[in-house]
Design an enzyme around this catalytic site. Structure first.
Site: not given
Length: 368
Positions: A2, A4, A6, A116, A212
């Site tokens: 993504s 990010g 993580d 999602c 988002c």
């Protein structure tokens, strides 16, 4: 991936474990050349990038799938020397936005992150994995998997403050053996230290906090645009039926809401109930919000649970709610009943209730 910290560290951990890793970024927001043109001269991209072309706004809010996130994900892939693929799921993601708008227009509180995961991250991405011959789909969720006597088990993440097992309850049980959740065994500070140690540019990047696809920051504006029936003015009433004021549309309210009610009553009032048929929003005290039990529909179970057999465990009614002791019973027709040890505040129709046995996710459903 993504963009990010993580998911970036998840890719790093998978490489350390000896996996052959392919990074995938899901594009499902407004089209943006910065999000589409992701292949620099130095990138070791072995797979084509779909969705190239198309101009649009570049001032996306902080989220998980913006143009800048795509660029961050690509840089991480370069650093880790893995192939990187940006897959355009904008059309598929329209289903998530429709669900979101429909639920609010019906006076319910949706959870698009759960859907999602169900429909896209552990749905469409498995289709892609099958297409390229990949064995697993891995993400940066804070949850864990382990082998059990009756198959793969989904568990809470080690970091209680970041645990994301709640949003994974709806995944097809048969897919659990093909999932990898590398960061679930770590706490967030350790993940950030790991990212810094291997030189990832996202080590200090803030976590995404917003929905988002709500680029304006106003979810009610999106709902009103897509479902005008949710924007019809109506009455604010007390639980006894007294008219207290007017509202601009049920899409602007959710059960348990206290702020932004549009009326000053001299004492704290909460949204107790939303009635889309009469277009009324019912306000009441905190005590009037308490519920001792609930039913849920469209359930998904990750364990073998006999119909009609009470099960003592924990039930969690919102992502950020503490789990509560409850007796859960699976009902006919993909439904469940949860009876709480103590009354719970703000049980909202449309949210998910997720059932646990200790740290293990047993299953869950959508609150009626």
């Amino acid at each position: 991936m993504s963009g990010g910290v993580d998911s970036s560290v998840a890719a790093h951990l998978l490489l350390e474990q000896g996996h052959d890793v392919v990074g995938v970024f899901m594009r499902h927001g407004e089209k943006s050349p910065a999000a589409c043109d992701l292949e620099p001269a130095s990138a070791k991209t072995l797979l084509p990038i779909i969705g190239q072309g198309g101009a649009g706004r570049l001032d996306h809010k902080q989220g998980c799938c913006t143009a800048s996130d795509a660029e961050d994900a690509r840089r991480v892939a370069d650093r880790l020397a893995i192939p990187f693929y940006a897959i355009d799921l904008q059309a598929e993601f329209g289903r998530i936005i429709d669900y979101f708008a429909d639920e609010y227009a019906r006076g319910r509180t949706p959870n698009p992150c759960v859907q999602c995961n169900n429909w896209i991250k552990f749905g469409k991405l498995f289709d892609y994995a099958d297409a390229v011959g990949a064995q697993y789909v891995a993400t940066g969720h804070y949850a864990r998997l382990r082998a059990g006597e009756d198959g793969a088990e989904l568990l809470r993440g080690v970091d209680a403050g970041k645990d994301q097992s709640y949003v994974l309850f709806g995944i097809d049980r048969g897919l659990l053996p093909r999932m990898l959740l590398p960061v679930g065994g770590f706490e967030k500070p350790a993940i950030r230290r790991m990212a810094a140690a291997v030189g990832l540019n996202v080590a200090t990047k803030k976590d995404s906090q917003e929905i988002c696809f709500v680029t304006s920051g106003r979810y009610d504006a999106l709902v009103k645009h897509r479902r005008p029936e949710g924007a019809e003015a109506g009455e604010l009433v007390s639980t006894s039926g007294e008219v207290l004021g007017r509202h601009a549309g049920v899409a602007g309210f959710t059960v348990g809401q206290r702020k932004g009610l549009g009326v000053a009553l001299g004492e704290r009032q909460f949204v107790v109930r939303i009635e889309p048929q009469s277009n009324r929003v019912v306000l009441g005290s905190r005590d009037e919000l308490m519920r001792s039990e609930l039913t849920a529909a469209r359930c998904n179970w990750l364990v073998d649970t006999p119909i009609g057999e009470p099960l003592k465990g924990l039930a969690q009614i919102r992502y950020n709610a503490p789990p509560a002791g409850a007796v859960v019973t699976r009902l006919e027709g993909d439904r469940l009943q949860a009876v709480f040890d103590q009354p719970q505040f703000g049980v909202a129709p449309g949210q998910a209730v997720v059932c646990y046995g200790g740290d293990r996710v047993l299953g869950g459903g959508w609150i009626e």
